[in-house]
Design a protein around this motif. Structure first.
Motif, mmCIF file in Angstrom:
data_model
loop_
_atom_site.group_PDB
_atom_site.id
_atom_site.type_symbol
_atom_site.label_atom_id
_atom_site.label_comp_id
_atom_site.label_asym_id
_atom_site.label_seq_id
_atom_site.Cartn_x
_atom_site.Cartn_y
_atom_site.Cartn_z
ATOM 1 N N ASN A 8 42.229 34.591 -19.364
ATOM 2 C CA ASN A 8 41.996 33.878 -18.088
ATOM 3 C C ASN A 8 44.117 34.640 -18.406
ATOM 4 N N ALA A 9 44.580 34.339 -19.885
ATOM 5 C CA ALA A 9 46.155 35.223 -19.827
ATOM 6 C C ALA A 9 45.836 36.870 -20.287
ATOM 7 N N LEU A 10 44.422 37.687 -20.755
ATOM 8 C CA LEU A 10 45.024 38.427 -20.555
ATOM 9 C C LEU A 10 45.811 39.466 -19.501
ATOM 10 N N GLN A 11 46.225 39.782 -19.301
ATOM 11 C CA GLN A 11 47.220 41.405 -18.737
ATOM 12 C C GLN A 11 45.834 42.362 -17.970
ATOM 13 N N ASP A 12 45.369 42.510 -18.685
ATOM 14 C CA ASP A 12 43.507 43.829 -18.112
ATOM 15 C C ASP A 12 42.707 42.912 -17.571
ATOM 16 N N LEU A 13 42.389 42.928 -17.058
ATOM 17 C CA LEU A 13 41.262 42.338 -15.585
ATOM 18 C C LEU A 13 39.403 43.139 -16.469
ATOM 19 N N ILE A 14 39.247 41.495 -16.865
ATOM 20 C CA ILE A 14 37.781 41.678 -17.572
ATOM 21 C C ILE A 14 36.872 41.258 -16.934
ATOM 22 N N VAL A 15 35.945 42.071 -16.645
ATOM 23 C CA VAL A 15 34.683 41.663 -15.678
ATOM 24 C C VAL A 15 33.287 41.635 -15.738
ATOM 25 N N VAL A 16 32.652 40.880 -16.181
ATOM 26 C CA VAL A 16 30.655 40.515 -16.068
ATOM 27 C C VAL A 16 30.732 41.045 -14.913
ATOM 28 N N VAL A 17 29.318 42.088 -15.086
ATOM 29 C CA VAL A 17 28.360 42.280 -14.617
ATOM 30 C C VAL A 17 26.969 42.574 -14.556
ATOM 31 N N ASP A 18 26.051 42.288 -13.416
ATOM 32 C CA ASP A 18 24.819 42.135 -13.754
ATOM 33 C C ASP A 18 23.477 43.282 -13.385
ATOM 34 N N LYS A 19 22.494 43.297 -13.408
ATOM 35 C CA LYS A 19 22.255 44.989 -13.003
ATOM 36 C C LYS A 19 22.551 45.150 -11.621
ATOM 37 N N GLU A 20 22.231 43.995 -10.640
ATOM 38 C CA GLU A 20 22.356 44.237 -9.619
ATOM 39 C C GLU A 20 24.072 44.586 -8.893
ATOM 40 N N LEU A 21 24.646 44.847 -9.920
ATOM 41 C CA LEU A 21 26.359 44.595 -10.110
ATOM 42 C C LEU A 21 27.483 43.618 -9.266
ATOM 43 N N ASN A 22 26.479 42.874 -9.352
ATOM 44 C CA ASN A 22 27.468 41.472 -9.024
ATOM 45 C C ASN A 22 27.657 40.886 -9.615
ATOM 46 N N VAL A 23 29.801 40.820 -9.267
ATOM 47 C CA VAL A 23 29.961 39.793 -10.455
ATOM 48 C C VAL A 23 29.676 38.934 -10.450
ATOM 49 N N VAL A 24 29.983 38.085 -12.136
ATOM 50 C CA VAL A 24 29.167 37.453 -12.038
ATOM 51 C C VAL A 24 30.186 36.478 -13.146
ATOM 52 N N PHE A 45 23.647 43.090 -25.188
ATOM 53 C CA PHE A 45 22.894 43.487 -25.876
ATOM 54 C C PHE A 45 22.077 42.072 -25.606
ATOM 55 N N GLY A 46 20.598 41.992 -24.639
ATOM 56 C CA GLY A 46 20.253 40.496 -25.201
ATOM 57 C C GLY A 46 19.060 40.878 -26.363
ATOM 58 N N LYS A 47 18.436 39.827 -26.693
ATOM 59 C CA LYS A 47 17.586 39.266 -27.919
ATOM 60 C C LYS A 47 16.569 40.622 -27.754
ATOM 61 N N ASN A 48 16.130 41.197 -27.158
ATOM 62 C CA ASN A 48 15.096 41.894 -26.649
ATOM 63 C C ASN A 48 16.162 43.421 -26.886
ATOM 64 N N ASN A 49 16.709 43.225 -27.669
ATOM 65 C CA ASN A 49 17.510 44.840 -27.336
ATOM 66 C C ASN A 49 17.493 45.769 -25.754
ATOM 67 N N ASP A 50 17.489 44.565 -24.916
ATOM 68 C CA ASP A 50 17.838 45.341 -23.406
ATOM 69 C C ASP A 50 18.855 44.864 -22.853
ATOM 70 N N ILE A 51 19.492 45.892 -21.741
ATOM 71 C CA ILE A 51 20.494 45.298 -21.401
ATOM 72 C C ILE A 51 20.841 44.440 -20.318
ATOM 73 N N VAL A 52 21.601 43.033 -20.226
ATOM 74 C CA VAL A 52 21.720 42.148 -19.976
ATOM 75 C C VAL A 52 22.273 42.531 -18.955
ATOM 76 N N MET A 53 23.895 42.605 -19.428
ATOM 77 C CA MET A 53 24.970 42.119 -18.342
ATOM 78 C C MET A 53 25.376 43.799 -19.276
ATOM 79 N N ALA A 54 26.695 43.622 -18.612
ATOM 80 C CA ALA A 54 28.017 44.652 -18.846
ATOM 81 C C ALA A 54 29.283 44.209 -18.536
#
Length: 629
Positions: free
Chosen positions: A271-287, A355-364
């Motif tokens: 939370n203290a990082l000056q830059d914005l960090i966003v986790v996004v799912d496959k539907e491009l939703n902000v998690v 990457f997830g356990k099956n080496n598939d991309i789960v989030m970005a």
């Protein structure tokens, strides 16, 4: 009547033998002897119960193991009965006669013998079944004991709150012996009032399961314990006892606390990082993200996991192409810059796949940085660079004009200066006739000033040429002493005018180096001339040369005014004078040492000065030495 009596007597004797055999075998069953001994005892007793015991032999086969009497052999006069254990055939009982009886005789294996064998086999099967169950129970008890004793939980079984069993783990937790624990109350070890109520509450309130955690001080240290209690109910739901497990969870608790602290630290850092960090799912939703105070999205939209393009691009649908979609499709890091039309800020977007356990991309994970100021700085820097480049070109043009001017100036001044110097030297030498003392003094001044003016022009031109790397040297093999002698000859008159003793200690060995015959003597002229200027009248200047570490080394030492230590690093700068009075009192243009340093370094050598104010100066010059061959 006698015949009937004999027949009854024979039958009674046979029954007697059968009963004796059965009782004898029953004794074996009751003795709980090993199975092998039991089977051997049975086969030894069976022949005695047969009609012709002297000709009978017996054999038991069980699980491919054979037990038989010594005289046993397979004959046509045999009877066999299977042995069943838990409904499965495990073997058989065989009885044989080793000889045939006369036909009129009551032959072997009548119903009585078969009944006897059935009784023995039936009883043996039940004994084997019982032994199998006992072995299974014993094995189960052993496994239970192993589990009980090796369990990491401190296990104890209580009835009505009294401990009846405990294992090593429990003893280790509390640091007690088994004798100190057995017979004690559960509440002596469980510091929980609620458990006491659970143990002694009414039948209707019996809990199916109870768990608690508490701290205790054991053996001088504070530990964290967790206890589980499972009550045992009778068919009438009355509480008859139960099982209580106690575990030392101190390490687990410490690990949990450490993990919690680490999580808090990571969350705070995130939370203290000056830059914005966003986790996004496959539907491009902000998690999740570390939203900043300069809100890019309203709090209402945050709660419903908005799309990333709504937050940062201020769009109703994804961009085309979309760098986040590219990450999900390619699995590679994507970068992009975007200037928002809403706030005018430029942001840098860097998206990495998760990457997830099956080496598939789960989030970005999207790293967003505001680079507005940087872009403005880059633009200003680019503009400044272009302006500097333009100014540099202008300076280069001016530098070329300067060089041309100096070259033309030298040419224009050299012509009349050479004429002045030439005729002045002819007058000095008396070529045009003798001169009176006043005339000689005037001519000497003209000659000296013309030489100094010629030297000044050469110095200015050299300084200008050396700056652009345009000095051309003609390197050849030469003696260092020749350069020194040439310099001494050129400045000797100046030394004589101040009555300064100029001494050169000729080296005993030949000192050769590769140098320019015009420029190297000029170095020593400048250095000796400086020594003469700053040495008082009737002073001394000593010159020496020698070979040292693969170099030829020349030293010019005077007993002049010396130089302050703080001024030494500046002496080789162009146009440098220690103070304005130096120029007025001693003359000079501040180029001599600079030119000397350039020439020496262009020859691959080094020059440095050692001095102390009021104690004279030593100037060192080293040049690469070469052999005579």
């Amino acid at each position: 009547m006698s015949s009937i009596t004999d027949s009854n007597m024979a039958l009674l004797r046979k029954r007697e033998k059968e009963l004796e055999c059965i009782y004898s075998i029953s004794d074996l069953f009751d003795m709980h002897i090993p199975l092998k001994s039991l089977l051997k005892g049975i086969v030894r007793r069976i022949p005695s119960a047969c009609s012709h015991s002297e000709l009978a032999a017996a054999r038991i086969t069980l699980d491919d193991e054979v037990y038989q009497t010594p005289e046993y052999e397979d004959t046509p006069w045999m009877m066999s009965i299977d042995i069943f254990v838990h409904g499965k055939v495990r073997g058989c009982l065989d009885v044989v006669y080793i000889e045939e009886r006369p036909p009129l005789d009551v032959g072997p294996f009548l119903n009585e013998e078969k009944k006897l064998m059935d009784v023995i086999v039936s009883r043996l099967g039940k004994v084997l079944e019982r032994r199998h169950v006992e072995e299974a129970l014993l094995d189960s008890e052993k496994r239970y004991r192993v589990i009980f004793e090796s369990s990491p939980l401190g296990i104890f079984i209580d009835r009505n709150g009294i401990i009846t069993h405990c294992n090593r783990s429990f003893l280790k937790i509390f640091g007690l012996s088994r004798e100190d624990v057995i017979g004690s109350e559960v509440t002596d070890f469980v510091n929980d009032e609620k458990l006491e109520k659970v143990l002694f509450r009414s039948d209707q309130e019996i809990m199916p399961y109870y768990e608690t955690e508490y701290t205790a001080r054991l053996a001088g240290r504070q530990v964290h314990l967790r206890s589980y209690y499972v009550p045992h109910r009778s068919s009438r739901t009355t509480l008859e006892g139960g099982v209580c497990l106690i575990a030392d969870i101190t390490r687990n608790k410490q690990s949990e606390d450490a993990l919690h602290q680490q999580k808090e630290l990571l969350t705070s850092t995130f939370n203290a990082l000056q830059d914005l960090i966003v986790v996004v799912d496959k539907e491009l939703n902000v998690v999740t993200s570390n939203w900043k105070s300069d809100e890019l999205i309203s709090p209402e939209k945050r709660k419903v996991h908005p799309h990333c393009y709504e937050c940062f691009m201020h769009r109703d649908e994804p961009c085309d192409p979309c760098h986040v979609k590219d990450v999900f499709s390619t699995g590679e890091v994507a970068e992009n810059e975007y200037t928002s039309p809403v706030d005018g800020k430029t942001r840098e977007y860097r998206v990495s796949p998760v990457f997830g356990k099956n080496n598939d991309i789960v989030m970005a994970v999207e790293h967003i940085r505001d680079i507005t100021e940087r872009k403005q700085t880059e633009t200003a820097l680019q503009q400044s660079t272009e302006e500097l480049a333009s100014a540099y070109e202008e300076l280069r043009s001016l530098d070329r004009l300067k060089d041309e001017f100096l070259s033309n100036l030298r040419h224009e001044l050299n012509t009349p200066l050479t004429t002045i110097r030439g005729y002045s030297e002819l007058l000095q030498e008396g070529t045009f006739g003798p001169l009176n003392p006043e005339q000689e003094n005037a001519v000497d001044k003209v000659v000296n000033k013309s030489k100094r003016l010629h030297s000044l022009l050469d110095s200015l031109l050299f300084a200008s040429s050396s700056q652009g790397g345009r000095v051309k040297y003609n390197f050849e093999k030469m003696l260092l002493s020749d350069s020194l002698q040439s310099a001494i000859g050129e400045v000797s008159r100046n030394a004589k005018d101040k009555s300064i003793s100029l001494n050169f200690d000729q080296p005993p060995e030949v000192l050769l180096t590769k140098a320019d015959a015009d420029y190297l003597p000029r170095v020593f002229v400048n250095l000796i001339d400086n020594a003469i200027k700053f040495t008082p009248r009737e002073g001394k200047i000593n010159l020496s040369a020698f070979r040292e570490n693969g170099d030829v080394h020349a030293v010019i030492e005077d007993n002049g005014i010396g130089i302050a230590e703080e001024n030494l690093p500046k002496l080789f700068q162009k146009f440098y004078q220690i103070d304005s009075s130096s120029t007025r009192n001693y003359g000079g243009n501040g180029l001599g040492l600079y030119i000397s340093k350039v020439i020496v370094e262009d020859h691959g050598g080094k020059i440095w000065i050692e001095s102390e104010e009021g104690a004279g100066t030593r100037v060192h010059v080293t040049l690469p030495a070469i052999d005579q061959n």
